[in-house]
Design a protein around this motif. Structure first.
Motif, PDB file in Angstrom:
ATOM      1  N   SER A  27      -6.753  57.639  56.462  1.00 44.61           N
ATOM      2  CA  SER A  27      -7.006  57.923  57.869  1.00 44.61           C
ATOM      3  C   SER A  27      -5.797  58.546  58.549  1.00 44.61           C
ATOM      4  CB  SER A  27      -7.411  56.635  58.594  1.00 44.61           C
ATOM      5  OG  SER A  27      -7.691  56.890  59.949  1.00 44.61           O
TER       6      SER A  27
ATOM      7  N   ASP B  29     -18.567  61.467  59.806  1.00 45.56           N
ATOM      8  CA  ASP B  29     -19.623  60.492  59.502  1.00 45.56           C
ATOM      9  C   ASP B  29     -19.966  60.423  58.014  1.00 45.56           C
ATOM     10  OD1 ASP B  29     -19.821  59.885  62.181  1.00 45.56           O
ATOM     11  OD2 ASP B  29     -21.418  61.346  62.549  1.00 45.56           O
ATOM     12  N   ASP B  30     -19.820  61.539  57.300  1.00 45.82           N
ATOM     13  CA  ASP B  30     -20.259  61.556  55.905  1.00 45.82           C
ATOM     14  C   ASP B  30     -19.245  60.963  54.944  1.00 45.82           C
ATOM     15  OD1 ASP B  30     -18.423  63.615  56.252  1.00 45.82           O
ATOM     16  OD2 ASP B  30     -19.360  64.890  54.747  1.00 45.82           O
ATOM     17  N   ASP B  31     -18.099  60.524  55.453  1.00 45.92           N
ATOM     18  CA  ASP B  31     -17.058  60.018  54.571  1.00 45.92           C
ATOM     19  C   ASP B  31     -17.312  58.602  54.072  1.00 45.92           C
ATOM     20  OD1 ASP B  31     -15.623  62.316  54.462  1.00 45.92           O
ATOM     21  OD2 ASP B  31     -14.153  61.756  55.984  1.00 45.92           O
ATOM     22  N   VAL B  32     -18.373  57.990  54.545  1.00 44.14           N
ATOM     23  CA  VAL B  32     -18.719  56.643  54.080  1.00 44.14           C
ATOM     24  C   VAL B  32     -18.987  56.641  52.579  1.00 44.14           C
ATOM     25  CG1 VAL B  32     -20.387  54.761  54.284  1.00 44.14           C
ATOM     26  CG2 VAL B  32     -19.651  55.983  56.326  1.00 44.14           C
ATOM     27  N   THR B  33     -19.503  57.744  52.062  1.00 43.51           N
ATOM     28  CA  THR B  33     -19.827  57.818  50.637  1.00 43.51           C
ATOM     29  C   THR B  33     -18.813  58.664  49.861  1.00 43.51           C
ATOM     30  OG1 THR B  33     -21.300  59.696  51.064  1.00 43.51           O
ATOM     31  CG2 THR B  33     -22.290  57.481  51.026  1.00 43.51           C
ATOM     32  N   SER B  34     -17.591  58.773  50.406  1.00 48.21           N
ATOM     33  CA  SER B  34     -16.535  59.545  49.750  1.00 48.21           C
ATOM     34  C   SER B  34     -15.472  58.627  49.171  1.00 48.21           C
ATOM     35  CB  SER B  34     -15.887  60.512  50.748  1.00 48.21           C
ATOM     36  OG  SER B  34     -16.829  61.423  51.270  1.00 48.21           O
TER      37      SER B  34
ATOM     38  N   TYR C 218     -21.079  56.395  45.553  1.00 42.71           N
ATOM     39  CA  TYR C 218     -20.281  57.491  46.081  1.00 42.71           C
ATOM     40  C   TYR C 218     -20.932  58.833  45.758  1.00 42.71           C
ATOM     41  CZ  TYR C 218     -16.350  54.292  46.927  1.00 42.71           C
ATOM     42  OH  TYR C 218     -15.559  53.277  47.380  1.00 42.71           O
TER      43      TYR C 218
END
Length: 213
Positions: free
Chosen positions: A114, A126-131, A166
């Motif tokens: 971060s 928002d899409d970084d939850v699965t990164s 992921y």
């Protein structure tokens, strides 16, 4: 020389400043290169860096007690100015309790991904939850800090359990280095994930160290 003359100190030349008091920065070993690069690029010669084991990245329960001990040792060495070179880093607020108790500050943010990306920018993705994120350090040390601690070298079938949710590996790079980019791509291939490259530089870390003057 008479008594009066011996008490008079020559005035400092105009523009000369008193060097800032030494600052002990207690940091994660995984960001040592970056702290030193920022120190050297900005003339922050007053920073005295102490690094705690980078492998605690995989054992966050060790961070808060380790930092607390390091603060005590720094004060015993005579440092009155101390800054903690960690974000929360998985301590679940325990590091903040140590910082509050000891009267010191830490790097703002939940983790190094971060603050390298910039805390505001990172929170907006928002899409970084699965990164799954890599930094320069983790790209260099992928085997030592990901494969081996998770036992993937011995039990490759565990990859699906750990990484099945992921979608991609996101490499947040601090320096533009083709060799590191290749290592990050290989890590993504090893995990069977898509690959994304983002050059961040040092993100918020520079401002945090400048603020800690």
């Amino acid at each position: 020389m008479n008594h009066f003359e011996s008490k008079v100190r020559p005035a400092k030349p105009e523009g000369e400043r008193t060097p800032p008091e030494k600052l002990r920065v207690i940091a994660c070993g995984a960001i040592a290169r970056e702290v030193l690069a920022i120190r050297d690029a900005n003339g922050l010669d007053h920073i005295d860096l102490q690094c705690l084991p980078a492998i605690w990245h995989a054992h966050p329960e060790k961070i808060a007690p380790g930092v607390e001990q390091a603060i005590g040792e720094a004060r015993a060495e005579g440092f009155s100015r101390i800054f903690v070179g960690y974000a929360d880093c998985g301590t679940g607020g325990l590091l903040d309790k140590v910082c509050e108790r000891e009267g010191v500050e830490r790097i703002a943010g939940p983790h190094c991904y971060s603050f390298f990306a910039g805390n505001e920018a990172f929170a907006a993705k928002d899409d970084d939850v699965t990164s799954f994120f890599l930094t320069d350090f983790l790209a260099r040390q992928f085997r030592s800090f990901v494969i081996e601690p998770l036992g993937l070298d011995r039990h490759p079938q565990l990859k699906e359990m750990y990484f099945g949710n992921y979608r991609k590996v996101v490499y947040l790079s601090q320096i533009e280095d083709e060799a590191l980019q290749q290592k990050a791509k290989e890590a993504a291939d090893y995990l069977g994930l898509a690959y994304e490259y983002r050059f961040t530089g040092y993100g918020d870390l520079t401002g945090e160290l400048l603020r800690a003057r």
